[in-house]
Design a protein around this motif. Structure first.
Motif, PDB file in Angstrom:
ATOM      1  N   VAL A  89      12.347   1.377 -17.209  1.00  0.00           N
ATOM      2  CA  VAL A  89      12.375   0.854 -15.970  1.00  0.00           C
ATOM      3  C   VAL A  89      11.099   0.736 -15.288  1.00  0.00           C
ATOM      4  CG1 VAL A  89      14.900   0.962 -15.616  1.00  0.00           C
ATOM      5  CG2 VAL A  89      13.325   2.715 -14.955  1.00  0.00           C
ATOM      6  N   ASP A  90      10.161   1.721 -15.452  1.00  0.00           N
ATOM      7  CA  ASP A  90       8.836   1.981 -14.817  1.00  0.00           C
ATOM      8  C   ASP A  90       7.843   0.839 -15.479  1.00  0.00           C
ATOM      9  OD1 ASP A  90       9.306   5.313 -15.480  1.00  0.00           O
ATOM     10  OD2 ASP A  90       9.492   4.035 -13.380  1.00  0.00           O
ATOM     11  N   THR A  91       8.410  -0.174 -16.510  1.00  0.00           N
ATOM     12  CA  THR A  91       7.544  -1.190 -17.021  1.00  0.00           C
ATOM     13  C   THR A  91       7.112  -2.109 -16.097  1.00  0.00           C
ATOM     14  OG1 THR A  91       8.159  -0.783 -19.271  1.00  0.00           O
ATOM     15  CG2 THR A  91       7.414  -3.003 -18.652  1.00  0.00           C
ATOM     16  N   ALA A  92       5.817  -2.514 -15.684  1.00  0.00           N
ATOM     17  CA  ALA A  92       5.490  -3.301 -14.600  1.00  0.00           C
ATOM     18  C   ALA A  92       3.760  -3.579 -14.724  1.00  0.00           C
ATOM     19  CB  ALA A  92       6.143  -2.947 -13.367  1.00  0.00           C
ATOM     20  N   VAL A  93       3.528  -4.454 -13.960  1.00  0.00           N
ATOM     21  CA  VAL A  93       1.986  -4.339 -13.515  1.00  0.00           C
ATOM     22  C   VAL A  93       1.945  -3.565 -11.965  1.00  0.00           C
ATOM     23  CG1 VAL A  93       0.130  -5.916 -13.006  1.00  0.00           C
ATOM     24  CG2 VAL A  93       1.627  -6.824 -14.565  1.00  0.00           C
ATOM     25  N   TYR A  94       1.034  -2.481 -12.294  1.00  0.00           N
ATOM     26  CA  TYR A  94       0.601  -1.830 -11.039  1.00  0.00           C
ATOM     27  C   TYR A  94      -0.441  -2.123 -10.458  1.00  0.00           C
ATOM     28  CZ  TYR A  94       4.223   1.396 -12.669  1.00  0.00           C
ATOM     29  OH  TYR A  94       5.461   2.064 -13.060  1.00  0.00           O
ATOM     30  N   PHE A  95      -0.449  -2.359  -8.882  1.00  0.00           N
ATOM     31  CA  PHE A  95      -1.400  -2.837  -8.079  1.00  0.00           C
ATOM     32  C   PHE A  95      -1.838  -1.617  -7.320  1.00  0.00           C
ATOM     33  CE2 PHE A  95      -1.281  -7.148  -9.380  1.00  0.00           C
ATOM     34  CZ  PHE A  95      -0.066  -7.473  -9.840  1.00  0.00           C
ATOM     35  N   CYS A  96      -3.169  -1.569  -7.020  1.00  0.00           N
ATOM     36  CA  CYS A  96      -3.740  -0.815  -6.175  1.00  0.00           C
ATOM     37  C   CYS A  96      -3.836  -1.586  -4.829  1.00  0.00           C
ATOM     38  CB  CYS A  96      -5.066  -0.116  -6.485  1.00  0.00           C
ATOM     39  SG  CYS A  96      -5.764   1.033  -5.211  1.00  0.00           S
ATOM     40  N   TYR A  97      -3.543  -0.984  -3.477  1.00  0.00           N
ATOM     41  CA  TYR A  97      -3.568  -1.925  -2.265  1.00  0.00           C
ATOM     42  C   TYR A  97      -4.342  -0.804  -1.365  1.00  0.00           C
ATOM     43  CZ  TYR A  97      -2.003  -3.956   2.033  1.00  0.00           C
ATOM     44  OH  TYR A  97      -1.847  -4.501   3.321  1.00  0.00           O
ATOM     45  N   LEU A  98      -5.366  -1.198  -0.611  1.00  0.00           N
ATOM     46  CA  LEU A  98      -6.079  -0.647   0.412  1.00  0.00           C
ATOM     47  C   LEU A  98      -5.855  -1.125   1.589  1.00  0.00           C
ATOM     48  CD1 LEU A  98      -8.383   1.509   1.621  1.00  0.00           C
ATOM     49  CD2 LEU A  98      -9.915  -0.242   0.845  1.00  0.00           C
ATOM     50  N   ASN A  99      -5.464  -0.548   2.704  1.00  0.00           N
ATOM     51  CA  ASN A  99      -5.017  -0.933   4.083  1.00  0.00           C
ATOM     52  C   ASN A  99      -5.571   0.135   5.397  1.00  0.00           C
ATOM     53  OD1 ASN A  99      -3.433  -2.370   5.942  1.00  0.00           O
ATOM     54  ND2 ASN A  99      -1.974  -0.740   6.322  1.00  0.00           N
ATOM     55  N   THR A 100      -6.330  -0.662   6.407  1.00  0.00           N
ATOM     56  CA  THR A 100      -6.644  -0.053   7.384  1.00  0.00           C
ATOM     57  C   THR A 100      -6.042  -0.835   8.429  1.00  0.00           C
ATOM     58  OG1 THR A 100      -8.673  -1.367   7.637  1.00  0.00           O
ATOM     59  CG2 THR A 100      -8.868   0.492   6.264  1.00  0.00           C
TER      60      THR A 100
END
Length: 116
Positions: A89-100
């Motif tokens: 169930v961890d199968t996925a595309v993983y994205f990094c996101y930066l937020n200020t």
């Protein structure tokens, strides 16, 4: 501006481990003071929150990954996501996101596939 590049995605068997990295380039000062989060998106599903770390090192996790995933700042240029005890169930595309407070940017993602 900041550019984010994810790496480390792979095919792994259930129960295995992977370490993802989110590397920043450009205006590193923004990366250093922002909150960096990991999201994931499985085929046909919404993009869901996984984990995040703020500039102080405070972390937060989705219930589904608590105790298995660890997010950390490696240095001023990168954030890692250590993933243990992986499940299909961890199968996925993983994205990094930066937020200020006045800026945000996404990476393009890295594929994680958990399958025997």
């Amino acid at each position: 501006q900041v550019q984010l590049v994810e790496s480390g995605g792979d095919l792994v068997q259930p129960g295995g481990s992977l370490r993802l990295s989110c590397a920043a380039s450009g205006n590193i000062s923004i990366f250093r003071i922002g909150t960096v989060a990991w999201y994931r998106q499985a085929p046909g599903k919404t993009r869901d929150f996984v984990a995040q770390i703020d500039w102080r090192g405070n972390t937060n996790y989705a219930d589904s990954v608590k105790g298995r995933f660890t997010v950390s700042r490696d240095n001023n240029f990168a954030v890692s996501l250590q993933m243990n005890s992986l499940k299909p169930v961890d199968t996925a595309v993983y994205f990094c996101y930066l937020n200020t407070h006045d800026y945000d940017v996404w990476g393009r993602g890295t594929q994680v596939t958990v399958s025997s």
